[in-house]
Motif scaffolding. Structure first.
Motif, short mmCIF file in Angstrom:
data_model
loop_
_atom_site.label_atom_id
_atom_site.label_comp_id
_atom_site.label_asym_id
_atom_site.label_seq_id
_atom_site.Cartn_x
_atom_site.Cartn_y
_atom_site.Cartn_z
N PRO A 213 0.83 -1.21 0.00
CA PRO A 213 0.00 0.00 0.00
C PRO A 213 0.86 1.26 0.00
CG PRO A 213 0.02 -0.98 2.19
CD PRO A 213 0.80 -1.90 1.30
N VAL A 214 0.46 2.25 -0.77
CA VAL A 214 1.16 3.53 -0.83
C VAL A 214 0.20 4.61 -0.33
CG1 VAL A 214 2.29 5.24 -2.30
CG2 VAL A 214 2.60 2.80 -2.76
N ASN A 215 0.59 5.29 0.75
CA ASN A 215 -0.24 6.35 1.36
C ASN A 215 -1.61 5.83 1.77
OD1 ASN A 215 1.84 8.24 0.90
ND2 ASN A 215 1.05 8.69 -1.16
N ASN A 216 -1.71 4.54 2.03
CA ASN A 216 -2.96 3.91 2.49
C ASN A 216 -4.13 4.08 1.54
OD1 ASN A 216 -1.86 2.95 4.99
ND2 ASN A 216 -2.04 5.03 5.82
N LYS A 217 -3.85 4.43 0.29
CA LYS A 217 -4.96 4.61 -0.64
C LYS A 217 -4.71 4.00 -2.02
CE LYS A 217 -3.56 9.31 -1.97
NZ LYS A 217 -4.02 10.73 -2.07
N VAL A 218 -3.46 3.64 -2.30
CA VAL A 218 -3.11 3.04 -3.59
C VAL A 218 -2.41 1.71 -3.34
CG1 VAL A 218 -1.85 3.31 -5.75
CG2 VAL A 218 -2.85 5.31 -4.64
N GLY A 219 -2.85 0.68 -4.04
CA GLY A 219 -2.19 -0.61 -3.95
C GLY A 219 -1.24 -0.80 -5.13
N VAL A 220 0.00 -1.23 -4.85
CA VAL A 220 1.00 -1.43 -5.91
C VAL A 220 1.48 -2.88 -5.86
CG1 VAL A 220 3.26 -0.77 -6.80
CG2 VAL A 220 1.73 0.98 -5.89
N ILE A 221 1.52 -3.52 -7.02
CA ILE A 221 1.98 -4.90 -7.12
C ILE A 221 3.08 -5.00 -8.18
CG2 ILE A 221 1.34 -7.24 -7.85
CD1 ILE A 221 -1.34 -6.86 -6.54
N HIS A 222 4.13 -5.73 -7.87
CA HIS A 222 5.19 -6.03 -8.83
C HIS A 222 5.06 -7.47 -9.28
CE1 HIS A 222 8.06 -2.53 -8.72
NE2 HIS A 222 7.27 -2.24 -7.69
N GLU A 223 5.19 -7.70 -10.55
CA GLU A 223 5.20 -9.04 -11.11
C GLU A 223 6.59 -9.25 -11.72
OE1 GLU A 223 1.53 -11.10 -13.02
OE2 GLU A 223 2.73 -10.29 -14.67
N GLY A 224 7.49 -9.79 -10.92
CA GLY A 224 8.88 -9.89 -11.34
C GLY A 224 9.52 -8.51 -11.41
N ASP A 225 10.55 -8.39 -12.22
CA ASP A 225 11.25 -7.11 -12.35
C ASP A 225 10.79 -6.29 -13.54
OD1 ASP A 225 12.87 -7.71 -10.13
OD2 ASP A 225 14.32 -8.80 -11.40
N ASP A 226 9.88 -6.85 -14.34
CA ASP A 226 9.55 -6.17 -15.60
C ASP A 226 8.12 -5.66 -15.69
OD1 ASP A 226 8.30 -8.60 -15.71
OD2 ASP A 226 9.31 -9.31 -17.52
N THR A 227 7.29 -5.86 -14.66
CA THR A 227 5.90 -5.40 -14.71
C THR A 227 5.45 -4.96 -13.32
OG1 THR A 227 5.39 -6.99 -16.48
CG2 THR A 227 3.53 -6.00 -15.35
N ALA A 228 4.72 -3.86 -13.26
CA ALA A 228 4.14 -3.39 -12.00
C ALA A 228 2.89 -2.59 -12.31
CB ALA A 228 5.14 -2.55 -11.21
N TRP A 229 1.95 -2.59 -11.37
CA TRP A 229 0.75 -1.77 -11.57
C TRP A 229 0.27 -1.22 -10.24
CZ3 TRP A 229 0.83 -7.08 -12.35
CH2 TRP A 229 0.08 -7.87 -11.47
N ALA A 230 -0.49 -0.11 -10.35
CA ALA A 230 -1.07 0.55 -9.19
C ALA A 230 -2.58 0.61 -9.37
CB ALA A 230 -0.50 1.96 -9.04
N ALA A 231 -3.32 0.55 -8.24
CA ALA A 231 -4.78 0.57 -8.27
C ALA A 231 -5.31 1.61 -7.31
CB ALA A 231 -5.32 -0.81 -7.91
N TYR A 232 -6.29 2.38 -7.77
CA TYR A 232 -6.88 3.43 -6.94
C TYR A 232 -8.37 3.52 -7.22
CZ TYR A 232 -7.93 8.03 -4.95
OH TYR A 232 -8.48 9.05 -4.23
N ARG A 233 -9.14 3.67 -6.14
CA ARG A 233 -10.59 3.82 -6.26
C ARG A 233 -10.99 5.21 -5.78
NH1 ARG A 233 -14.78 0.02 -6.59
NH2 ARG A 233 -16.83 0.86 -6.05
N HIS A 234 -11.58 6.00 -6.68
CA HIS A 234 -12.04 7.34 -6.32
C HIS A 234 -13.30 7.24 -5.45
CE1 HIS A 234 -9.39 9.78 -8.94
NE2 HIS A 234 -9.41 8.73 -9.74
N SER A 235 -13.62 8.34 -4.80
CA SER A 235 -14.77 8.35 -3.89
C SER A 235 -16.10 8.08 -4.60
CB SER A 235 -14.84 9.70 -3.16
OG SER A 235 -14.95 10.77 -4.08
N ASP A 236 -16.18 8.38 -5.89
CA ASP A 236 -17.42 8.14 -6.63
C ASP A 236 -17.51 6.72 -7.18
OD1 ASP A 236 -15.58 8.21 -8.67
OD2 ASP A 236 -16.67 9.64 -9.92
N GLY A 237 -16.48 5.89 -6.92
CA GLY A 237 -16.50 4.51 -7.38
C GLY A 237 -15.68 4.26 -8.63
N THR A 238 -15.17 5.31 -9.26
CA THR A 238 -14.31 5.13 -10.44
C THR A 238 -13.02 4.43 -10.02
OG1 THR A 238 -15.16 7.14 -11.48
CG2 THR A 238 -13.05 6.30 -12.29
N VAL A 239 -12.64 3.39 -10.76
CA VAL A 239 -11.42 2.63 -10.45
C VAL A 239 -10.39 2.84 -11.55
CG1 VAL A 239 -10.43 0.31 -10.24
CG2 VAL A 239 -12.54 0.89 -9.02
#
Length: 281
Positions: A213-239
């Motif tokens: 977790p980054v700043n308790n609001k974004v989740g970050v995942i690494h898949e090996g050394d060559d791929t990573a993604w972040a996930a965030y959900r806005h207050s209105d439900g937009t992901v």
């Protein structure tokens, strides 16, 4: 038993046993879309045509005159194919009778499949690509044109996912003679994705992984050394999902002569900052 007796037995079997009931169209359509979704997401755009062929075998009549599959690929000006929805839209006819063939009825801006090829949602995909290109960090540059086998370096699309829309955009980013990728996917309000940042991150294309977790609001995942993604959900439900990779996910570097980036272009903090960027909403 001689040949005549065998023939008579087969004839009696066919006569005495009723024809099995036809498969309900909604069940077949939903099962095909779910299978196609997972294969498409894991294999990338290179396998989209094969997946579509499997789906069309279950859903007769989906081929479009002069267009083969009917899927709209949008790059600049049209883009990458995204998976079929995992739910059956509410407008699908689910009450076939007498063996009548039924087909899903898509919104007017979708010409025969889940992907918009005109209208406001198609434009949302284009706007998302414009915002993504503008967000490419220095010293990288957004590549334009196509790979040697015709895959666009920039792509976008919007698909109907049951009761909500999902927009996606991807751009190849280059530094010297190396090429990586940035991708953003936005699910509009009405989705049923988790609220917890890490649970949300694990839902991205069903890939799971160990989350930070980054700043308790974004989740970050690494898949090996060559791929990573972040996930965030806005207050209105937009992901919003933002993914980075050292090579394009839709193009085989070996067959295109593309050299991957030496490392991921963004730190976890920078990737998380991009996920909350208002321009991606």
């Amino acid at each position: 038993m001689d040949e005549n007796e065998l023939r008579a037995a087969l004839r009696d079997t066919i006569t005495l046993h009723p024809e099995p009931p036809p498969m309900e169209s909604k069940t077949a359509i939903t099962a095909a879309r779910r299978a196609a979704t997972r294969r498409n997401l894991l294999a990338g755009i290179g396998s989209a045509a094969a997946i579509l062929g499997i789906t069309l075998a279950v859903i007769p009549g989906q081929a479009q005159p002069g267009g083969g599959t009917g899927i709209q690929v949008a790059g600049e000006p049209s883009g990458a194919v995204q998976p079929f929805p995992t739910e059956t839209p509410s407008w699908v006819d689910t009450t076939p009778s007498g063996g009548e063939k039924t087909e899903p009825v898509w919104p007017p801006e979708n010409s025969g499949d889940a992907t918009a090829d005109s209208g406001p949602h198609y434009q949302n995909g284009k706007k998302l690509l414009t915002a993504l290109v503008a967000a490419v960090p220095s010293p990288f540059e957004a590549k334009s044109g196509n790979t040697t086998d015709g895959i666009p370096f920039r792509s976008h699309q919007s698909t109907i996912e049951g009761e909500f829309w999902r927009n996606m955009a991807a751009v190849a980013i280059g530094q010297g003679d190396t090429v990586g990728e940035l991708l953003v996917e936005v699910s509009e309000p009405g989705n049923n994705l988790p609220k917890n940042p890490c649970a949300l991150a694990k839902e991205f294309w069903g890939r799971g992984g160990n989350c930070t977790p980054v700043n308790n609001k974004v989740g970050v995942i690494h898949e090996g050394d060559d791929t990573a993604w972040a996930a965030y959900r806005h207050s209105d439900g937009t992901v919003v999902y933002v993914m980075q990779s050292t090579s394009p996910t839709y193009a085989d570097p070996a067959s295109n002569g593309l050299k991957p980036l030496q490392e991921l272009p963004l730190s976890d903090a920078e990737l998380a900052e991009l996920a909350v960027d208002a321009s991606f909403r």
